[in-house]
Design a protein around this motif. Structure first.
Motif, PDB file in Angstrom:
ATOM      1  N   GLY A  77       4.038  -2.499  -9.041  1.00 10.06           N
ATOM      2  CA  GLY A  77       3.527  -2.515  -7.822  1.00 10.06           C
ATOM      3  C   GLY A  77       2.143  -2.312  -7.685  1.00 10.06           C
ATOM      4  O   GLY A  77       1.381  -2.547  -8.680  1.00 10.06           O
TER       5      GLY A  77
ATOM      6  N   ALA B 229      -0.041   0.217  -7.008  1.00 11.60           N
ATOM      7  CA  ALA B 229      -0.466   1.551  -7.781  1.00 11.60           C
ATOM      8  C   ALA B 229      -1.388   1.962  -6.858  1.00 11.60           C
ATOM      9  O   ALA B 229      -2.584   2.146  -7.125  1.00 11.60           O
ATOM     10  CB  ALA B 229      -0.780   1.312  -9.000  1.00 11.60           C
TER      11      ALA B 229
ATOM     12  N   GLY C 260       0.843  -1.119   0.017  1.00 10.67           N
ATOM     13  CA  GLY C 260      -0.212  -0.060  -0.019  1.00 10.67           C
ATOM     14  C   GLY C 260       1.053   1.222  -0.106  1.00 10.67           C
ATOM     15  O   GLY C 260       2.045   1.058  -0.232  1.00 10.67           O
TER      16      GLY C 260
ATOM     17  N   GLU D 263       5.350  -6.608   2.031  1.00 12.10           N
ATOM     18  CA  GLU D 263       6.517  -7.336   1.169  1.00 12.10           C
ATOM     19  C   GLU D 263       7.070  -8.332   1.725  1.00 12.10           C
ATOM     20  O   GLU D 263       7.799  -9.050   0.928  1.00 12.10           O
ATOM     21  CB  GLU D 263       7.411  -5.854   1.008  1.00 12.10           C
ATOM     22  CG  GLU D 263       6.850  -4.876   0.010  1.00 12.10           C
ATOM     23  CD  GLU D 263       5.776  -3.909   0.613  1.00 12.10           C
ATOM     24  OE1 GLU D 263       5.806  -3.897   1.844  1.00 12.10           O
ATOM     25  OE2 GLU D 263       5.228  -3.266  -0.040  1.00 12.10           O
TER      26      GLU D 263
ATOM     27  N   ASP E 180      -2.181   4.608  -5.579  1.00  7.66           N
ATOM     28  CA  ASP E 180      -2.725   5.900  -6.025  1.00  7.66           C
ATOM     29  C   ASP E 180      -3.998   5.935  -7.089  1.00  7.66           C
ATOM     30  O   ASP E 180      -4.920   6.593  -7.240  1.00  7.66           O
ATOM     31  CB  ASP E 180      -1.737   6.883  -6.815  1.00  7.66           C
ATOM     32  CG  ASP E 180      -0.819   6.141  -7.821  1.00  7.66           C
ATOM     33  OD1 ASP E 180      -0.829   5.071  -7.737  1.00  7.66           O
ATOM     34  OD2 ASP E 180      -0.433   6.983  -8.795  1.00  7.66           O
TER      35      ASP E 180
END
Ligand code: NAD
Length: 370
Positions: free
Chosen positions: A289, A291, A80, A97, A293
């Motif tokens: 990743g 993303a 996140g 991760e 956003d």
């Protein structure tokens, strides 16, 4: 006509845009399976932030066991926004991760494959200087993933009053031999050229690397082998990436070179990857990743995940025609002018005649061209 088969896939949709892009990859996979009479079943499992929310840890034994019991794993992405997500207030070993590193280890995924291919339709986003005849590269980096500097002994302590840190770079001949074999076998299915990247003018591990790669090469007389020093390779990737077919290298060099190779395509939403173990088992995921956003907006580009699904058919199921069909459908979709938001040119003149689509619109367009 290929023999009809049943495919059992574990799916890790993950966080952020992960569930959106995995849904489109499944759509395309289902379409190609229908075309060839194959059947496919998916078992969704949690990993990353969603697993922390559900179980308090980024990876459970149940997820590992389910992945091991299937023929391959298809993954979206995990993680996140580090600045705002409560997952990043946990200690590093409990963050999203950590699940990814742990599953790679649990599944014995020692070979990381990252293709870097320039789609002619997206050549304008390639950051490299133009070349006579146009840019046209298609290479794959085969990176050793479970040895070398990232796994060697390390410490930080005072030595004679001075704070000193040490990381250890270690490889044995077996680790080198198995990744070299993987690279030569991949090259046999491509343009039959391997570039082995090392730092043999300085490092003992690199001198062993070079010796073992040359021994392995004797079993693949149809494949051309060249050695290249890593500093030169970093330069050649931006100068003349067209010269490469398969690049094989150790863990840290591969980490850096594969990011460099990704960026020269100019499109983060297009890059697939595979991590393989010693059998045909693999974990397939986009290089980008989660993303956060743009999560939930329905505008993510699913192509990297769709192309990762094609890699899964090629490397875990040996389904060459089916994989080619997916790759050709992606090329045709781009050729027909479909673009996700990230691929839309900023210049209205260049954008004229192109069709802007969301995540599921892109999945539909690709599936329709299978
Ligand atoms: P990112 O790749 O998620 O995003 C970088 C930029 O590229 C963002 O602007 C994003 O909107 C855009 N982008 C990425 N994929 C896209 C797609 N398919 N379509 C359209 N735009 C896309 O990198 P980041 O922001 O540095 O990382 C976000 C999270 O992802 C972090 O938690 C990070 O740790 C994690 N991550 C996970 C993986 C993985 O799951 N293997 C890999 C890299 C990063």
């Amino acid at each position: 006509m290929s023999v009809a088969r049943h495919l059992e896939i574990a799916c890790i949709p993950g966080d952020g845009i992960g569930p959106e892009i995995v849904a489109e990859a499944k759509k395309v996979l289902t379409q190609v399976c229908e075309k060839y009479g194959h059947t496919i079943s998916y078992t969704d499992v949690l990993m990353g932030g969603c697993s922390i929310d559900a179980y308090g840890v980024p990876l459970t034994q149940e997820t590992i066991d389910i992945c091991k019991s299937k023929q391959a794993v298809l993954m979206g992405s995990i993680g996140g926004d580090a600045a705002t997500s409560p997952w990043y207030r946990l200690e590093p070993s409990k963050r999203p991760e950590a699940g990814l590193l742990a599953i790679r280890k649990a599944l014995g995924l020692y070979a990381n494959l990252r293709p870097a291919y320039l789609f002619p339709e997206l050549a304008a986003s390639c950051p490299l200087a133009s070349k006579e005849g146009g840019r046209n590269f298609d290479l794959i980096i085969v990176r050793e993933l479970t040895g070398g500097l990232y796994f060697g002994e390390r410490w930080t302590k005072e030595v004679d009053g001075v704070t000193t840190a040490v990381d250890t770079l270690k490889y044995n001949e077996n680790e080198i031999r198995r990744i070299a074999k993987t690279a030569f076998e991949i090259a046999q299915k491509r343009r039959k050229k391997v570039t082995s990247v090392d730092k043999a003018n300085v490092l003992d591990t690199s001198r062993l690397w070079r010796k073992v790669v040359h021994e392995v090469a004797k079993d693949y007389p149809d494949v051309e082998l060249n050695d290249m020093l890593v500093d030169n390779c970093a330069m050649q990737l931006v100068k003349d990436p067209e010269q490469f077919d398969v690049i094989v290298t150790e863990n840290m060099f591969g980490d850096i070179l594969s990011d460099e190779a990704s960026m020269i395509t100019g499109s983060i939403g297009m890059l697939s990857s595979a991590s393989l173990n010693e059998t045909s088992f693999g974990l397939y995921e986009p290089s980008h990743g989660s993303a956060p956003d743009i999560a939930g907006l329905g505008i993510a580009n699913p192509i990297a995940t769709v192309l990762s699904a094609a890699m899964m058919l090629r490397y875990s199921f040996n389904m060459t025609k089916e994989a080619d069909d997916i790759e050709n459908a992606v090329k045709k979709t781009l050729h027909d002018g479909y673009r996700s938001v990230d691929l839309m040119p900023k210049d209205p003149m260049e954008a004229a005649g192109l069709t802007k689509v969301g995540c599921s619109g892109m999945g539909d367009a690709i599936a329709a061209r299978i």
